[in-house]
Design a protein around this motif. Structure first.
Motif, PDB file in Angstrom:
ATOM      1  N   TYR A  34     -89.823 141.902  72.774  1.00 11.64           N
ATOM      2  CA  TYR A  34     -90.270 140.999  71.924  1.00 11.64           C
ATOM      3  C   TYR A  34     -90.039 141.405  70.236  1.00 11.64           C
ATOM      4  O   TYR A  34     -89.569 140.748  69.508  1.00 11.64           O
ATOM      5  CB  TYR A  34     -91.902 140.933  71.858  1.00 11.64           C
ATOM      6  CG  TYR A  34     -92.438 140.102  70.784  1.00 11.64           C
ATOM      7  CD1 TYR A  34     -92.295 138.629  70.744  1.00 11.64           C
ATOM      8  CD2 TYR A  34     -93.242 140.771  69.473  1.00 11.64           C
ATOM      9  CE1 TYR A  34     -92.861 137.940  69.570  1.00 11.64           C
ATOM     10  CE2 TYR A  34     -93.700 140.012  68.746  1.00 11.64           C
ATOM     11  CZ  TYR A  34     -93.616 138.711  68.611  1.00 11.64           C
ATOM     12  OH  TYR A  34     -94.083 137.980  67.456  1.00 11.64           O
ATOM     13  N   SER A  37     -86.438 140.767  69.152  1.00 13.73           N
ATOM     14  CA  SER A  37     -86.064 139.238  68.927  1.00 13.73           C
ATOM     15  C   SER A  37     -87.006 138.748  67.577  1.00 13.73           C
ATOM     16  O   SER A  37     -86.374 137.967  66.925  1.00 13.73           O
ATOM     17  CB  SER A  37     -86.984 138.360  70.039  1.00 13.73           C
ATOM     18  OG  SER A  37     -86.172 138.666  71.369  1.00 13.73           O
ATOM     19  N   TYR A  38     -88.052 139.359  67.651  1.00 16.91           N
ATOM     20  CA  TYR A  38     -88.814 139.235  66.261  1.00 16.91           C
ATOM     21  C   TYR A  38     -88.173 139.512  64.935  1.00 16.91           C
ATOM     22  O   TYR A  38     -88.050 138.934  64.002  1.00 16.91           O
ATOM     23  CB  TYR A  38     -90.249 139.861  66.328  1.00 16.91           C
ATOM     24  CG  TYR A  38     -90.994 139.667  65.168  1.00 16.91           C
ATOM     25  CD1 TYR A  38     -91.494 138.526  64.653  1.00 16.91           C
ATOM     26  CD2 TYR A  38     -91.641 140.588  64.375  1.00 16.91           C
ATOM     27  CE1 TYR A  38     -92.298 138.268  63.404  1.00 16.91           C
ATOM     28  CE2 TYR A  38     -92.315 140.495  63.054  1.00 16.91           C
ATOM     29  CZ  TYR A  38     -92.668 139.181  62.850  1.00 16.91           C
ATOM     30  OH  TYR A  38     -93.598 139.270  61.604  1.00 16.91           O
ATOM     31  N   GLU A  41     -85.489 137.333  64.408  1.00 20.02           N
ATOM     32  CA  GLU A  41     -85.822 136.076  63.746  1.00 20.02           C
ATOM     33  C   GLU A  41     -86.224 136.071  62.380  1.00 20.02           C
ATOM     34  O   GLU A  41     -85.721 135.166  61.636  1.00 20.02           O
ATOM     35  CB  GLU A  41     -86.902 135.511  64.786  1.00 20.02           C
ATOM     36  CG  GLU A  41     -87.451 134.188  64.265  1.00 20.02           C
ATOM     37  CD  GLU A  41     -88.595 133.875  65.042  1.00 20.02           C
ATOM     38  OE1 GLU A  41     -89.202 133.045  64.758  1.00 20.02           O
ATOM     39  OE2 GLU A  41     -88.884 134.270  66.190  1.00 20.02           O
ATOM     40  N   ASP A  88     -96.926 137.502  69.668  1.00 18.44           N
ATOM     41  CA  ASP A  88     -96.603 136.304  68.892  1.00 18.44           C
ATOM     42  C   ASP A  88     -97.743 135.827  68.285  1.00 18.44           C
ATOM     43  O   ASP A  88     -97.367 135.234  67.038  1.00 18.44           O
ATOM     44  CB  ASP A  88     -95.985 135.251  70.059  1.00 18.44           C
ATOM     45  CG  ASP A  88     -94.820 134.474  69.473  1.00 18.44           C
ATOM     46  OD1 ASP A  88     -94.429 134.739  68.277  1.00 18.44           O
ATOM     47  OD2 ASP A  88     -94.901 133.226  69.928  1.00 18.44           O
ATOM     48  N   ARG A 285     -92.944 129.081  75.430  1.00 18.86           N
ATOM     49  CA  ARG A 285     -92.846 129.957  74.153  1.00 18.86           C
ATOM     50  C   ARG A 285     -92.958 131.377  74.487  1.00 18.86           C
ATOM     51  O   ARG A 285     -92.095 132.092  73.975  1.00 18.86           O
ATOM     52  CB  ARG A 285     -93.650 129.272  73.008  1.00 18.86           C
ATOM     53  CG  ARG A 285     -93.760 130.358  71.890  1.00 18.86           C
ATOM     54  CD  ARG A 285     -92.607 130.093  71.017  1.00 18.86           C
ATOM     55  NE  ARG A 285     -92.686 131.283  69.978  1.00 18.86           N
ATOM     56  CZ  ARG A 285     -91.814 131.688  69.190  1.00 18.86           C
ATOM     57  NH1 ARG A 285     -90.517 131.030  69.304  1.00 18.86           N
ATOM     58  NH2 ARG A 285     -91.844 132.667  68.163  1.00 18.86           N
ATOM     59  N   ALA A 289     -89.905 133.931  73.752  1.00 15.78           N
ATOM     60  CA  ALA A 289     -89.953 135.165  72.807  1.00 15.78           C
ATOM     61  C   ALA A 289     -90.144 136.371  73.567  1.00 15.78           C
ATOM     62  O   ALA A 289     -90.567 137.554  72.618  1.00 15.78           O
ATOM     63  CB  ALA A 289     -91.301 134.648  71.990  1.00 15.78           C
ATOM     64  N   ASP A 291     -92.893 137.397  75.146  1.00 17.82           N
ATOM     65  CA  ASP A 291     -94.058 137.987  74.935  1.00 17.82           C
ATOM     66  C   ASP A 291     -94.561 138.492  76.110  1.00 17.82           C
ATOM     67  O   ASP A 291     -95.238 137.598  76.913  1.00 17.82           O
ATOM     68  CB  ASP A 291     -94.772 136.912  74.255  1.00 17.82           C
ATOM     69  CG  ASP A 291     -96.314 137.350  73.665  1.00 17.82           C
ATOM     70  OD1 ASP A 291     -96.574 138.542  73.788  1.00 17.82           O
ATOM     71  OD2 ASP A 291     -96.891 136.513  72.896  1.00 17.82           O
TER      72      ASP A 291
END
Length: 332
Positions: A34, A37-38, A41, A88, A285, A289, A291
């Motif tokens: 995560y 990816s965060y 982003e 998230d 979601r 993500a 998560d």
């Protein structure tokens, strides 16, 4: 019966363990996690991530630990009621699900009730009036309901609702109540909005259930015991209701195994189209993500409901239909 139930409950334990391994492996399968990816982003948005906070969260939740240890900590945490932390949403998983779980159960239970209330009389009529104009018309409508996806029906209703009536279809409540605690005004708003998604989500299931009930009931009505009952002078209503309808309900009971997880997951795509505050979009979601704690908890809960639902349906089938034996022996 008690022996069978005890044996099935014991079998549930290794089944859920294997499912938990599979769920954990699927969540861990995509490269990265995560936090990666965060960070990516935020970079796309031109922002900087707080690397120190990310390092602390990774250390706190053991992202640098070996996979077997991470799996063990995840499973033992769930057994103690700790479903982990949603990165998230920046809060514990149990707090994230909260109201969404209640709204999902409410929508799904009403949808199931709508499906059964509509499907039973229509299916019964179609079977007892085979090849009549009513049967042809209901069959045609049923085929349309099966052929058109639920999300497409949602889009069509949103379009015509806006063009013809000037209303916006979507959400389960007025926007002013989103994130607010439950109150009388919020409950009234939910009651005003909820019937549209219930009808949309229930359309496909109702059409399919009508077809299945009609086919099963027609099969039972052609059997010898029905002919014998008619020859003895029983009224047509009693002939249909006493045995054929009861035997035709087997597939309703068998569906319990899929109904229970459906109550929680909901119609995900339709919920996204209608912007419903249910758990379906949240699950999608969470998977996108990565998560892991939120997605893993959802999937394990769905797996648990599935194995429990299958057990309940097996027991209910044995009670409903005397031809079904749980011990594998033949009667007579």
């Amino acid at each position: 019966m008690l022996r069978y139930i005890a044996w099935r409950i014991l079998v549930m334990v290794p089944t859920l363990v294997l499912i938990s391994m599979l769920v954990f492996a699927i969540i861990e399968l995509p490269p990265g996690d995560y936090f990666e990816s965060y960070i990516q982003e935020l970079r796309v948005l031109g922002e900087q991530a707080d690397l120190q906070e990310i390092i602390e969260l990774k250390a706190r939740y053991g992202f640098d630990d070996p996979l077997p240890l991470r799996y063990f900590n995840w499973v033992t945490g769930m057994l103690h009621g700790d479903f982990g932390y949603s990165f998230d949403y920046r809060m514990p998983v149990s707090d994230v699900v909260g109201d969404r779980l209640f709204l999902t159960i409410l929508v799904s239970v009403l949808t199931i009730a709508f499906t059964w209330i509509v499907a039973f009389p229509i299916g019964l009529y179609s079977a007892t009036h085979q090849y009549s104009w009513g049967d042809y018309g209901l069959t045609f409508l049923g085929l349309i309901g099966i052929a058109i996806p639920q999300f497409m029906i949602a889009i069509i209703m949103m379009y015509f609702g806006n063009i013809w009536f000037g209303i916006s279809i979507g959400h389960l409540m007025d926007l002013e109540y989103l994130g607010q605690p439950m109150s009388w005004d919020k409950a009234v708003s939910i009651a005003e909005h909820i019937w549209i998604p219930v009808i949309i989500i229930g359309t496909g299931g109702t059409a399919a259930m009508i077809r299945r009930l009609r086919a099963n009931l027609l099969d039972e009505l052609r059997k010898q015991y029905v002919t014998t009952a008619r020859a003895k002078g029983l009224s047509p209503a009693k002939v249909v209701v006493k045995y054929p309808l009861r035997m035709a309900l087997n597939f309703f009971i068998a569906d319990i195994g899929s109904l229970l997880p459906a109550i929680i997951s909901g119609a995900e795509i339709t919920a996204i189209v209608l912007s419903l505050e249910t758990t379906g979009p949240m699950l999608i979601r969470a998977l996108q993500a990565q998560d892991m704690y939120l997605a893993g908890s959802f999937l394990m809960f769905l797996a648990f409901l599935t194995v429990v639902g299958v057990l309940i349906s097996d027991i209910a089938l044995a009670l409903l239909d005397p031809r079904i034996r749980l011990d594998g022996t033949r009667r007579g």
